[in-house]
Design a protein around this motif. Sequence first.
Motif, PDB file in Angstrom:
ATOM      1  N   UNK A 164      -1.465  11.378 -11.568  1.00  0.00           N
ATOM      2  CA  UNK A 164      -1.899  12.140 -11.402  1.00  0.00           C
ATOM      3  C   UNK A 164      -1.792  13.047 -12.657  1.00  0.00           C
ATOM      4  N   UNK A 165      -0.135  13.085 -13.095  1.00  0.00           N
ATOM      5  CA  UNK A 165      -0.040  14.210 -13.973  1.00  0.00           C
ATOM      6  C   UNK A 165       0.355  13.308 -15.584  1.00  0.00           C
ATOM      7  N   UNK A 166       0.515  13.724 -16.532  1.00  0.00           N
ATOM      8  CA  UNK A 166       0.960  13.185 -17.079  1.00  0.00           C
ATOM      9  C   UNK A 166       2.274  13.313 -18.239  1.00  0.00           C
ATOM     10  N   UNK A 167       2.161  12.607 -18.646  1.00  0.00           N
ATOM     11  CA  UNK A 167       4.188  12.023 -18.741  1.00  0.00           C
ATOM     12  C   UNK A 167       4.812  13.252 -18.889  1.00  0.00           C
ATOM     13  N   UNK A 168       4.642  13.764 -20.273  1.00  0.00           N
ATOM     14  CA  UNK A 168       4.836  14.870 -20.561  1.00  0.00           C
ATOM     15  C   UNK A 168       5.175  16.223 -19.901  1.00  0.00           C
ATOM     16  N   UNK A 178      13.785   9.729 -15.961  1.00  0.00           N
ATOM     17  CA  UNK A 178      13.939   8.503 -14.900  1.00  0.00           C
ATOM     18  C   UNK A 178      12.499   8.614 -13.464  1.00  0.00           C
ATOM     19  N   UNK A 179      12.648   9.849 -13.094  1.00  0.00           N
ATOM     20  CA  UNK A 179      11.319  10.038 -12.388  1.00  0.00           C
ATOM     21  C   UNK A 179       9.503   9.560 -13.435  1.00  0.00           C
ATOM     22  N   UNK A 180       9.995   9.712 -13.967  1.00  0.00           N
ATOM     23  CA  UNK A 180       8.783  10.231 -15.066  1.00  0.00           C
ATOM     24  C   UNK A 180       8.242   8.002 -15.694  1.00  0.00           C
ATOM     25  N   UNK A 181       9.063   7.893 -15.999  1.00  0.00           N
ATOM     26  CA  UNK A 181       9.414   5.923 -15.757  1.00  0.00           C
ATOM     27  C   UNK A 181       9.693   5.117 -14.231  1.00  0.00           C
ATOM     28  N   UNK A 182       9.864   5.505 -13.604  1.00  0.00           N
ATOM     29  CA  UNK A 182       9.392   4.596 -12.440  1.00  0.00           C
ATOM     30  C   UNK A 182       8.011   4.222 -12.193  1.00  0.00           C
ATOM     31  N   UNK A 183       6.830   5.275 -12.019  1.00  0.00           N
ATOM     32  CA  UNK A 183       5.416   4.424 -11.578  1.00  0.00           C
ATOM     33  C   UNK A 183       5.331   3.407 -12.944  1.00  0.00           C
ATOM     34  N   UNK A 184       5.345   3.815 -14.134  1.00  0.00           N
ATOM     35  CA  UNK A 184       4.732   2.676 -14.677  1.00  0.00           C
ATOM     36  C   UNK A 184       5.600   1.254 -14.670  1.00  0.00           C
ATOM     37  N   UNK A 185       6.981   0.944 -14.542  1.00  0.00           N
ATOM     38  CA  UNK A 185       7.671   0.171 -14.054  1.00  0.00           C
ATOM     39  C   UNK A 185       7.336  -0.376 -13.033  1.00  0.00           C
ATOM     40  N   UNK A 194       0.689  -1.500  -0.291  1.00  0.00           N
ATOM     41  CA  UNK A 194       0.414  -0.051   0.081  1.00  0.00           C
ATOM     42  C   UNK A 194       0.864   1.179  -0.240  1.00  0.00           C
ATOM     43  N   UNK A 195       2.003   1.492   0.448  1.00  0.00           N
ATOM     44  CA  UNK A 195       3.192   2.155   0.887  1.00  0.00           C
ATOM     45  C   UNK A 195       3.794   2.372  -0.289  1.00  0.00           C
ATOM     46  N   UNK A 196       4.541   1.896  -1.266  1.00  0.00           N
ATOM     47  CA  UNK A 196       4.497   2.074  -2.436  1.00  0.00           C
ATOM     48  C   UNK A 196       3.977   1.884  -3.417  1.00  0.00           C
ATOM     49  N   UNK A 197       2.318   1.776  -3.405  1.00  0.00           N
ATOM     50  CA  UNK A 197       1.729   1.531  -4.314  1.00  0.00           C
ATOM     51  C   UNK A 197       1.231   3.420  -4.156  1.00  0.00           C
ATOM     52  N   UNK A 198       0.552   2.957  -3.802  1.00  0.00           N
ATOM     53  CA  UNK A 198       0.137   4.500  -3.041  1.00  0.00           C
ATOM     54  C   UNK A 198       0.599   5.594  -3.254  1.00  0.00           C
ATOM     55  N   UNK A 199       1.909   5.741  -3.589  1.00  0.00           N
ATOM     56  CA  UNK A 199       3.471   6.999  -3.863  1.00  0.00           C
ATOM     57  C   UNK A 199       3.736   6.259  -5.666  1.00  0.00           C
ATOM     58  N   UNK A 200       3.873   5.895  -5.125  1.00  0.00           N
ATOM     59  CA  UNK A 200       3.307   5.642  -7.277  1.00  0.00           C
ATOM     60  C   UNK A 200       2.473   6.362  -8.215  1.00  0.00           C
ATOM     61  N   UNK A 201       1.327   6.126  -7.245  1.00  0.00           N
ATOM     62  CA  UNK A 201      -0.357   6.436  -7.980  1.00  0.00           C
ATOM     63  C   UNK A 201      -0.435   8.661  -7.761  1.00  0.00           C
TER      64      UNK A 201
END
Length: 299
Positions: free
Chosen positions: A144-148, A170-177, A133-140
Motif C-alpha cells: 500500500x506504500x511506495x518503497x521509497x 530489509x522490510x521493504x524488500x521482503x514483500x516482493x521477494x 491467505x494469512x502470509x500474503x495478505x500481510x505482505x499486501x
Amino acid sequence: MSTTVSNAPPTGNAAMAAPRQRGYWGTVGYRLRYDPVTLFFGAVLLSVILAAVFASWIAPADPYQESIIRRLKGPGYMGHILGTDELGRDMLSRLLYGGRLTLLMGMVPVVIATLIGGGLGVVAGFAGGIVNTLIMRTMDVFYAFPSVLLAVAISGAMGGGVTNGMIALTLVFIPPLCRVAETATTQVRNLDFVDAARATGAPLRLVLWHHVLGNVLGPVLIYASSLISVGIILASGLSFLGLGVKPPEPDWGLMLNALRQAIYVNPLIAALPGIAIFITSVSLNMVSDGLRSAMDVRS
C-alpha cells in the motif's frame, strides 16, 4: 574366436558424436562464459567491490584528513587524483571508503530479505489455504506504500543510522521477494514430479528441499539480484536525506548531499559520487539481466 573390447575414449568423429552432458548449473556457467556483455559488466562490478574491500590498501590518502586551503580543488591538484571535497579531503579515498558502506547497505538487506521473504513465500505457496491467505495478505499491507516512502518512514521512525537503514530496506524488500517465491512455488506444487514424490511417501522436508526449492531458487535469485541496485539507490537516498550514514563517515549518498552546493564551483567533483552510484547500478542491472537469460531453461 575372441573379441577384444577397448576401454579407450572415443576419438575423431566418435568423440564429436558423443558431446559432454552438462547439468543445469553447468549450462548456466557455459552460457555466462560466452556472454561478453555480462562478463564486461561483471568485471566492472567485481572491480568496484574489490576496490571497496581493499580501500585501506588502495586509498592514496586519509579519507578523514581535512584542509581548508585545499577545498574543492580539481583532479591532479597536489597529488589528489580526483581532487578534493568541500572540506579538502581526498575524493578518491572518500569514494573508495564510501563504497564499503554503500554496498553494505545495498546488499545485506537483499540477502536477509531473500532468506526471510523467500522462506515465507515457499511456505505460503506450498501450504496454500489459510496459511497462504494469512502470509500474503500481510505482505499486501506493505504494498500500500511506495518503497521509497516506506523506507524513509521506517528509517525516520527508528532514528536513522546504518543499522536502522538496513532494517528499513530489509522490510521493504521482503514483500516482493515473498510474492515471487509464492508464485513460483504455487506453479511447482502441483506438477507431476512433486505428486510422484508425495505418492512414494517421501518426507515433506525432502519434497521441499529436492523438488520445490530447486525450481523456486532460480527465479528468486534472479529477482533478488535485480533488487541490489535498487537497494544501493535507496541506501544512498537515505544517506542523502540524513537517515542513513552519519558524517564524517564516507558514503556516496552522503557525499552527494554534502557536495550539492559545490556544483556551482566544481561540477565534476560534485558529480563523482553520482557517477559511482550510476556505474555500480548499471553494472548490477546488466549482470542481473545476463543471469536471467542464462538461467532461462526455455532458451
